[in-house]
Design an enzyme around this catalytic site. Sequence first.
Site, short mmCIF file in Angstrom:
data_model
loop_
_atom_site.label_atom_id
_atom_site.label_comp_id
_atom_site.label_asym_id
_atom_site.label_seq_id
_atom_site.Cartn_x
_atom_site.Cartn_y
_atom_site.Cartn_z
N ARG A 89 -10.38 -0.26 -1.97
CA ARG A 89 -10.73 -0.82 -3.28
C ARG A 89 -11.71 -1.98 -3.16
O ARG A 89 -12.42 -2.29 -4.11
CB ARG A 89 -9.47 -1.20 -4.06
CG ARG A 89 -8.71 0.05 -4.54
CD ARG A 89 -7.50 -0.31 -5.37
NE ARG A 89 -6.52 -1.08 -4.64
CZ ARG A 89 -5.49 -0.57 -3.96
NH1 ARG A 89 -5.30 0.72 -3.94
NH2 ARG A 89 -4.66 -1.35 -3.33
N GLU B 190 3.95 -7.88 9.01
CA GLU B 190 5.37 -8.18 9.04
C GLU B 190 6.18 -7.03 9.61
O GLU B 190 7.29 -7.20 10.10
CB GLU B 190 5.87 -8.59 7.66
CG GLU B 190 5.30 -7.75 6.54
CD GLU B 190 5.55 -8.34 5.18
OE1 GLU B 190 6.64 -8.14 4.65
OE2 GLU B 190 4.62 -8.98 4.64
#
Length: 171
Positions: A58, A95
């Site tokens: 995007r 993460e």
Amino acid sequence: MDIKDHIRSIPDFPKPGINFYDISTLLRHPDAWQVTMGRMAKAISVWQPDVLAGIESRGFLTAAPLALKLGCGFVMVRKRGKLPGETISYSYDLEYGSDTIEIQADAVKPGQRVVIMDDLLATGGTAQAAVELFRKVGAEVVGVSAIIELTFLNGRSRLDVPVEALVQYDE
């Protein structure tokens, strides 16, 4: 015009507990898209970039038309293995694991002024990786820009360059 009025929120996408901010509704509204691009061009032009670098995918939607509008070059930042020819890569921790982004080896020249662009700034991990990738090849990263910033994720704090976002969400 309030750009937020043209961004759709989709709860529990792509998984429960995530609120997805969808810019497809903004893209299909010509007046809102024109205003968005105008505001981003004004914000970014002060950095006097040579190149706008869009983060897959995007980020391509904002960086490519703005590069044309501002008379800059456009570079794609993609996941590993998606670009032809010789590439320069940068791996970074997430993460839940790690990822690698790449640019073509001849995408920028040392000293060129680069603005990193994406549709959304969340935790800042990918944006920070892109900053480091361009520094690795000698570019001067002068800013990071996004349409949307999720301020509650504090991604801006990971970046040591100016950040410009048109709209912020606090939750």
